[in-house]
Scaffold this motif. Sequence first.
Motif, PDB file in Angstrom:
ATOM      1  N   ALA A 184       0.855  -1.181   0.000  1.00  0.00           N
ATOM      2  CA  ALA A 184       0.000   0.000   0.000  1.00  0.00           C
ATOM      3  C   ALA A 184       0.896   1.238   0.000  1.00  0.00           C
ATOM      4  O   ALA A 184       2.082   1.154   0.296  1.00  0.00           O
ATOM      5  N   VAL A 185       0.330   2.379  -0.323  1.00  0.00           N
ATOM      6  CA  VAL A 185       1.081   3.622  -0.281  1.00  0.00           C
ATOM      7  C   VAL A 185       0.859   4.268   1.081  1.00  0.00           C
ATOM      8  O   VAL A 185      -0.251   4.695   1.400  1.00  0.00           O
ATOM      9  N   LEU A 186       1.897   4.300   1.877  1.00  0.00           N
ATOM     10  CA  LEU A 186       1.829   4.866   3.228  1.00  0.00           C
ATOM     11  C   LEU A 186       2.014   6.378   3.103  1.00  0.00           C
ATOM     12  O   LEU A 186       3.113   6.848   2.837  1.00  0.00           O
ATOM     13  N   CYS A 187       0.944   7.147   3.297  1.00  0.00           N
ATOM     14  CA  CYS A 187       0.984   8.561   2.897  1.00  0.00           C
ATOM     15  C   CYS A 187       1.456   9.535   3.973  1.00  0.00           C
ATOM     16  O   CYS A 187       1.803  10.685   3.649  1.00  0.00           O
ATOM     17  N   GLY A 188       1.467   9.122   5.222  1.00  0.00           N
ATOM     18  CA  GLY A 188       1.723  10.036   6.341  1.00  0.00           C
ATOM     19  C   GLY A 188       2.844  11.040   6.131  1.00  0.00           C
ATOM     20  O   GLY A 188       2.693  12.222   6.427  1.00  0.00           O
ATOM     21  N   SER A 189       3.988  10.609   5.630  1.00  0.00           N
ATOM     22  CA  SER A 189       5.136  11.506   5.476  1.00  0.00           C
ATOM     23  C   SER A 189       5.338  11.964   4.034  1.00  0.00           C
ATOM     24  O   SER A 189       6.427  12.415   3.680  1.00  0.00           O
ATOM     25  N   LYS A 190       4.326  11.819   3.203  1.00  0.00           N
ATOM     26  CA  LYS A 190       4.495  12.236   1.800  1.00  0.00           C
ATOM     27  C   LYS A 190       3.758  13.554   1.554  1.00  0.00           C
ATOM     28  O   LYS A 190       2.702  13.809   2.121  1.00  0.00           O
ATOM     29  N   ALA A 247      -7.720   5.494   1.255  1.00  0.00           N
ATOM     30  CA  ALA A 247      -8.369   5.813  -0.019  1.00  0.00           C
ATOM     31  C   ALA A 247      -8.033   4.693  -0.991  1.00  0.00           C
ATOM     32  O   ALA A 247      -6.986   4.047  -0.873  1.00  0.00           O
ATOM     33  N   ILE A 248      -8.954   4.458  -1.933  1.00  0.00           N
ATOM     34  CA  ILE A 248      -8.733   3.407  -2.919  1.00  0.00           C
ATOM     35  C   ILE A 248      -8.885   3.997  -4.305  1.00  0.00           C
ATOM     36  O   ILE A 248      -9.846   4.716  -4.589  1.00  0.00           O
ATOM     37  N   LEU A 249      -7.923   3.684  -5.143  1.00  0.00           N
ATOM     38  CA  LEU A 249      -7.989   4.060  -6.559  1.00  0.00           C
ATOM     39  C   LEU A 249      -8.449   2.820  -7.315  1.00  0.00           C
ATOM     40  O   LEU A 249      -7.832   1.756  -7.181  1.00  0.00           O
ATOM     41  N   GLY A 250      -9.526   2.969  -8.085  1.00  0.00           N
ATOM     42  CA  GLY A 250     -10.069   1.807  -8.787  1.00  0.00           C
ATOM     43  C   GLY A 250     -11.116   1.127  -7.932  1.00  0.00           C
ATOM     44  O   GLY A 250     -11.580   1.668  -6.926  1.00  0.00           O
ATOM     45  N   ALA A 251     -11.492  -0.082  -8.313  1.00  0.00           N
ATOM     46  CA  ALA A 251     -12.564  -0.802  -7.614  1.00  0.00           C
ATOM     47  C   ALA A 251     -12.173  -1.086  -6.164  1.00  0.00           C
ATOM     48  O   ALA A 251     -11.035  -1.457  -5.890  1.00  0.00           O
ATOM     49  N   ALA A 252     -13.135  -0.917  -5.239  1.00  0.00           N
ATOM     50  CA  ALA A 252     -12.859  -1.120  -3.824  1.00  0.00           C
ATOM     51  C   ALA A 252     -12.588  -2.584  -3.505  1.00  0.00           C
ATOM     52  O   ALA A 252     -11.978  -2.911  -2.493  1.00  0.00           O
ATOM     53  N   ALA A 253     -13.057  -3.480  -4.390  1.00  0.00           N
ATOM     54  CA  ALA A 253     -12.820  -4.911  -4.188  1.00  0.00           C
ATOM     55  C   ALA A 253     -12.691  -5.570  -5.543  1.00  0.00           C
ATOM     56  O   ALA A 253     -13.231  -5.065  -6.530  1.00  0.00           O
ATOM     57  N   PRO A 254     -11.954  -6.671  -5.629  1.00  0.00           N
ATOM     58  CA  PRO A 254     -11.855  -7.384  -6.906  1.00  0.00           C
ATOM     59  C   PRO A 254     -13.205  -8.025  -7.239  1.00  0.00           C
ATOM     60  O   PRO A 254     -14.071  -8.155  -6.379  1.00  0.00           O
ATOM     61  N   LEU A 264      -5.064   0.752  -6.445  1.00  0.00           N
ATOM     62  CA  LEU A 264      -4.094   1.182  -5.433  1.00  0.00           C
ATOM     63  C   LEU A 264      -4.798   1.433  -4.104  1.00  0.00           C
ATOM     64  O   LEU A 264      -5.889   2.011  -4.076  1.00  0.00           O
ATOM     65  N   LEU A 265      -4.150   1.009  -3.045  1.00  0.00           N
ATOM     66  CA  LEU A 265      -4.655   1.282  -1.692  1.00  0.00           C
ATOM     67  C   LEU A 265      -3.732   2.300  -1.039  1.00  0.00           C
ATOM     68  O   LEU A 265      -2.524   2.100  -0.990  1.00  0.00           O
ATOM     69  N   LEU A 266      -4.317   3.398  -0.548  1.00  0.00           N
ATOM     70  CA  LEU A 266      -3.523   4.411   0.170  1.00  0.00           C
ATOM     71  C   LEU A 266      -3.894   4.373   1.649  1.00  0.00           C
ATOM     72  O   LEU A 266      -5.085   4.382   1.985  1.00  0.00           O
ATOM     73  N   THR A 267      -2.900   4.344   2.518  1.00  0.00           N
ATOM     74  CA  THR A 267      -3.188   4.344   3.960  1.00  0.00           C
ATOM     75  C   THR A 267      -2.599   5.585   4.610  1.00  0.00           C
ATOM     76  O   THR A 267      -1.717   6.225   4.061  1.00  0.00           O
TER      77      THR A 267
END
Lengths: 208, 208, 208, 208, 208, 208, 208, 208
Positions: free
Chosen positions: F8-14, F63-70, F33-36
């Motif tokens: 996942a993309v860990l966003c806290g420090s970005k 946050a989720i980019l694309g479908a929330a589930a397969p 993509l899953l962003l946390t």
Amino acid sequence: RRTGVAEAVLCGSKSAAQIAAILDRARAEGRRLLLTRLRLDQFRDLPDPCRADLDFDPVSATAILGAAAPDGAAKPGTLIVAAGTSDLGAATEAARTLGFHGYAAPMIVDVGVAGLWRLMARLEELRAARVLLVAAGMEGALFSVVAGLVEAPVIALPTSVGYGVAAQGQVALHSALASCAPGVLAVNIDNGFGAAAAAIKILRISVG
Amino acid sequence: RRTGVAEAVLCGSKSAAQIAAILDRARAEGRRLLLTRLRLDQFRDLPDPCRADLDFDPVSATAILGAAAPDGAAKPGTLIVAAGTSDLGAATEAARTLGFHGYAAPMIVDVGVAGLWRLMARLEELRAARVLLVAAGMEGALFSVVAGLVEAPVIALPTSVGYGVAAQGQVALHSALASCAPGVLAVNIDNGFGAAAAAIKILRISVG
Amino acid sequence: RRTGVAEAVLCGSKSAAQIAAILDRARAEGRRLLLTRLRLDQFRDLPDPCRADLDFDPVSATAILGAAAPDGAAKPGTLIVAAGTSDLGAATEAARTLGFHGYAAPMIVDVGVAGLWRLMARLEELRAARVLLVAAGMEGALFSVVAGLVEAPVIALPTSVGYGVAAQGQVALHSALASCAPGVLAVNIDNGFGAAAAAIKILRISVG
Amino acid sequence: RRTGVAEAVLCGSKSAAQIAAILDRARAEGRRLLLTRLRLDQFRDLPDPCRADLDFDPVSATAILGAAAPDGAAKPGTLIVAAGTSDLGAATEAARTLGFHGYAAPMIVDVGVAGLWRLMARLEELRAARVLLVAAGMEGALFSVVAGLVEAPVIALPTSVGYGVAAQGQVALHSALASCAPGVLAVNIDNGFGAAAAAIKILRISVG
Amino acid sequence: RRTGVAEAVLCGSKSAAQIAAILDRARAEGRRLLLTRLRLDQFRDLPDPCRADLDFDPVSATAILGAAAPDGAAKPGTLIVAAGTSDLGAATEAARTLGFHGYAAPMIVDVGVAGLWRLMARLEELRAARVLLVAAGMEGALFSVVAGLVEAPVIALPTSVGYGVAAQGQVALHSALASCAPGVLAVNIDNGFGAAAAAIKILRISVG
Amino acid sequence: RRTGVAEAVLCGSKSAAQIAAILDRARAEGRRLLLTRLRLDQFRDLPDPCRADLDFDPVSATAILGAAAPDGAAKPGTLIVAAGTSDLGAATEAARTLGFHGYAAPMIVDVGVAGLWRLMARLEELRAARVLLVAAGMEGALFSVVAGLVEAPVIALPTSVGYGVAAQGQVALHSALASCAPGVLAVNIDNGFGAAAAAIKILRISVG
Amino acid sequence: RRTGVAEAVLCGSKSAAQIAAILDRARAEGRRLLLTRLRLDQFRDLPDPCRADLDFDPVSATAILGAAAPDGAAKPGTLIVAAGTSDLGAATEAARTLGFHGYAAPMIVDVGVAGLWRLMARLEELRAARVLLVAAGMEGALFSVVAGLVEAPVIALPTSVGYGVAAQGQVALHSALASCAPGVLAVNIDNGFGAAAAAIKILRISVG
Amino acid sequence: RRTGVAEAVLCGSKSAAQIAAILDRARAEGRRLLLTRLRLDQFRDLPDPCRADLDFDPVSATAILGAAAPDGAAKPGTLIVAAGTSDLGAATEAARTLGFHGYAAPMIVDVGVAGLWRLMARLEELRAARVLLVAAGMEGALFSVVAGLVEAPVIALPTSVGYGVAAQGQVALHSALASCAPGVLAVNIDNGFGAAAAAIKILRISVG
Ligand SMILES: Nc1ncnc2c1ncn2[C@@H]1O[C@H](COP(=O)(O)O)[C@@H](O)[C@H]1O
Ligand SMILES: Nc1ncnc2c1ncn2[C@@H]1O[C@H](COP(=O)(O)O)[C@@H](O)[C@H]1O
Ligand SMILES: Nc1ncnc2c1ncn2[C@@H]1O[C@H](COP(=O)(O)O)[C@@H](O)[C@H]1O
Ligand SMILES: Nc1ncnc2c1ncn2[C@@H]1O[C@H](COP(=O)(O)O)[C@@H](O)[C@H]1O
Ligand SMILES: [Mg+2]
Ligand SMILES: [Mg+2]
Ligand SMILES: [Mg+2]
Ligand SMILES: [Mg+2]
Ligand SMILES: [Mg+2]
Ligand SMILES: [Mg+2]
Ligand SMILES: [Mg+2]
Ligand SMILES: [Mg+2]
């Protein structure tokens, strides 16, 4: 070794039987070996033939299997600075490691910050070194003071000498890391082996 | 006060209403008052008349109600040494407290250990003081170095200047406590008020 | 010594051989010497002649080479206050250090805060001292209580007496630093030597 | 509630939407409710009707839905002692919790250890209480001093008032736990709710 | 004693000579005495006559001089709950202290949270107590679980049973303080004496 | 991904710019993509087109980019247990991660240990799960209690809900690690993503 | 046991008498028993008949009463990876626990991160396991590296091998919890028993 | 500067007025200047002329007065390795410092240990460097892995990227210090300036 420094055998958490097995294998393969953190009681529990082959030094708790140094002249460049007699354990572990790899390890002792003039008297020696390895415990002020006096890289070797808030070397380590003198480098508390390994890597790049 | 030093009003955890009430009482009784840890936002939230009566100093986050110093000449003896500009907050809290009680508070700044020669250049001033108050953050090596150079008692005032392992002043405090120089005395991190109070108590006994 | 207090030999991390060598040198030069943190087992491992020359005190783990005090009357001014019997180790290290430098070291024991009336009964003695050295472990409430009762400077000597959260003296030390009584000064946990050194420096400025 | 004390709604980590939903449910069921750790910004974010129904107190960061106290006379027995104005947040959380459950909550403020005589002047009140709830920050010496003066159980309520080593209330908490006065009981830092809940449980057993 | 609970002699940091002197004085004055944290090796080092007079219990490391309990029936109301066999040291220190002061000290053992059904089987006993004293180490979940099942006050006695993150009882203590069950009260790690002293103070207020 | 769980993309420090660049690349490559740990203020700083494409959930800061589930039915087996409303942030991060990878994420809330009967009422559901993910803050007693009731593996997800000693989730984490119930497994504080990743790995081996 | 894994007897804080009593009861009831953290000195203090019945292993400090494994073939699926010889204590505690419950416990040793090629040489074995149990001390980098190479769940077993900042295994534990490889699961330092219990629970759900 | 690296202005604890004064002096003397830890809000508070003269970089929070690099070709030898995007703040502080002193600062990003193959793909570049500067947060496994792959000295630059146990970079720092790869050298958390200063000192000795 691919990293250019031989791994040493860290004996602290090993049983005498485990250490003896490692020694036997090395002897069978004709390899020299450096043992660190070998306590006197562990050394005494080793089987007689093992003990006879080892060059054991109680001050640094190190032992060497085979020749204490490789053939040829010791390579110069390092200077070890120890704040006081109590720091000699870690400082000597570094010296033995340097020697084992073929590097000279001259040492200055008893130049703690409480008596700044003793340190100042050795300024010329300090400035002649290409890499300095400074061993100090307590509050570790020596790291910053030395690094403020020389141009060469300073490797701080914090020792576990101290009590109260300084017990186990935490204050000395933190002083090294928080030093206001630019570019002090730190290794783990009492890690004379690591400090020496780093010094070797630094000296080597100046040739290659 | 029975302990010879006036209690100050520690404002950090008080609301503007609570501080205003304390000021009103003091004014009604005609008492001078020292306020510490008064943040700018707290000062701004005070009612206008309160604010007008206060001598507020943002660097030290202190304010004084009434005269900034008692009548008569400031008593000499103390020297404040601050490692760098960043340590001026705590150092100035001490200076304001000394002044409030009628003591002179000369200050030397920017003499950190990374540039030892800057400190050495002031040696005479250092040795002339009867009590030294040294403010430093980061690794706090300055405490040991100063204490190794003078005979007078040294009060270490660790500051919260630093980051990483030194965040919030812990390393500087511990360096003061673990100092290898005999007789360094420590107060809490950023406690300029306490350092000054102690200096006053020390200076007072030399007269009585 | 340039700092006006003799450095002591901190023996905790030294081998018997290292201590003996230091003693030999001092004897050869006719110097008196104070040894601190000399454990019973270390003392026993010293060579016989060394041991015979030493005045060893197991309670404080100190030893003195040469006369226990300089010639002449002990200088007055200090009072040592120990919370309980358990704090006598650190308190006596301070007393021995004061004596070694020619200062009197009267002591009050067993006046912990749990029995406030015992402390109050000694109020007159407390107020007569020019500098107080208070040794306490556990929660160290005694530092604040004494400092709230006297005008003289108070040096807090936190001891490692305690268990659980108070193990190794951390709580007592922190209580000294965070004291709500203005001007309490702290030294490292169990640092009786440092507390005494500071007291000497403070007393000296009142004469000079 | 089966444990005899109503669970409160701990709001610190809840969103306004979550808090509003809890309030709606309680109102629908006609239940009174105590909310703790409700910051001003959270309170402001609540929907208008919610806010109108709440008795909000910014000092203690508590709010009450429904009557602030049950019908009938408040039950006596508790005394709240707060070291200083800065400790009023936690002390008032306790007072509000006691009131919510039908217990009286008289309070003594500004009796810190630095001015022991102020505390001594209230000795009679202290000794009349059946259970004491002492709120203090900084070094928390007040816990030991009060517990050394009374026979009733003492609940120590350490507050987050302090800086440096005392930041966030750790020193006060540890002083309560390490107290040399027998039988001091501690709750978490700033846990006025828990201190009150415990006092209620203690007072209740004296009737049943 | 003015606080209603006799001070005990905390022996951990005292020498055999110091303990013997205290015992002699008590015997001379005909006082009963409770000694805590008296290690087996300390007990063995006491002079023979001292030893003979003491009722020593190695599990709790306590000893009693004189009668183990005052005359008359033991006062009921307390229940001691110990999570496991390993917690018996602290739990028995509490039991001995209760007995010394004339209070009954029934005990339930081996009811840890990993086997909840064992605890549930004793629910009636738990609910009959007027004050509960719960001894647990490791993660200390038992404090919250018991406090969620009964109405009486719960005194958490965290023990030093545990390793890794739980070494020395820190986790159990913190679990007691952070308990989500309202009104859990905590004493220091392994402080069976303090837990019992608090229980006595609580029981006493219910009579008069 | 070779480890079977998408990073996942860990966003806290970005910075917003850095996150936008990552999103652009993924969109260009048609990757979900899953962003946390994407805070509301970070989300708001993203360029409009980025924001429009994201399914943002403020409670879990994911946050989720694309479908929330397969595509296809969600795979069963996991049960998420959250002690209280305050633990929903971390619990929902886990639920979103499970969903993103095609796993069902049923949740039970408000079953803290202070009200054991609420948990016991759900025993059947608890025992039906193949792997349990328990989210709790404060003292984290829930981990041990649940693990003592079921046979399936328990993943403890300590949350940063708490104050005083429990601030930032340290006590809950330590309770999980020191649990007296055999086989509790822990992830970092608030690491709902990691807890879910581990649950997925565990469930997957039961098929293969 | 209702949780599917037998509770073991944690001997560290138990006296020989207490352990013997537990063994007697088990023998009387014909139960097999696993004892952990049984130090050599504790084992030697057991009564002779007890000792004779036990299968004691000093490396792991475990002992087994009754058959070392249940009847039937050991169930496959687990792989134990130990960074070095020093980690064998914890790794073997895990292996003995797995064996006691009927699970196979193959082990790979001496694959620390400093010599990555040694680990890479075993990649096939690593990838064949259904659950991996990785024992490492020092900085614990091995957890992340292994988890980055396999799809199966990884249980990190941090060991107390290390010194300085790594003393007692804290760094290895924290590295496991903060791992940037998704889904690493951690148990307490040196908790080989718990790691094995968790592995068993994980393997069991793949059959049922 | 006598230590061969220019002191930088550490701006974190300085007011805009203090920074402006320092800049004015430097400009007056025609000196170039490197400012570190200059937050965006501090930069914005500077007087307009000051701001115009500065080359400010928000990612690294650095600013340069005068030319960003000295005349002449940048000296080669260093390689900066950053685990992920989140580590770019510290890594860029190092790069800017190297550039300011005339050294080249090539950088490799996004080679964290969770995806070992990404790192392996850059092995040739890694082995070509004379000194490596590795920036990583979280568990910092990258330090050991890189040091196990190259012969050159490795300077570990731990970053404050992480949460839970890894908050503020403590775990990454400790992993560097406890690394099982011989000779890793550490600087303080986020101290890109210090890492660069050390690299410069190391490179310089290879010429002289
Ligand atoms: N200020 C407080 N301190 C400690 N516990 C509290 C406080 N306020 C509420 N609680 C308890 O914490 C829990 C909060 O539950 P919840 O509101 O469901 O998250 C309940 O058991 C409350 O009784
Ligand atoms: N096990 C114990 N835990 C806590 N306090 C104790 C314990 N035993 C004794 N005390 C108290 O600690 C103090 C010890 O005083 P002393 O024996 O004079 O050093 C007295 O106040 C005792 O009541
Ligand atoms: N909430 C989270 N907790 C722990 N790790 C995470 C989380 N979200 C993402 N990660 C992992 O952390 C790393 C972040 O990498 P990067 O986004 O390149 O900085 C990746 O390995 C992610 O899978
Ligand atoms: N980012 C940084 N990290 C560590 N030390 C620094 C940094 N920036 C500057 N310094 C040093 O910290 C000291 C700051 O001094 P001053 O600016 O006078 O407070 C100087 O010795 C600088 O070289
Ligand atoms: Mg030193
Ligand atoms: Mg400084
Ligand atoms: Mg005391
Ligand atoms: Mg207070
Ligand atoms: Mg337990
Ligand atoms: Mg919870
Ligand atoms: Mg390892
Ligand atoms: Mg990283």
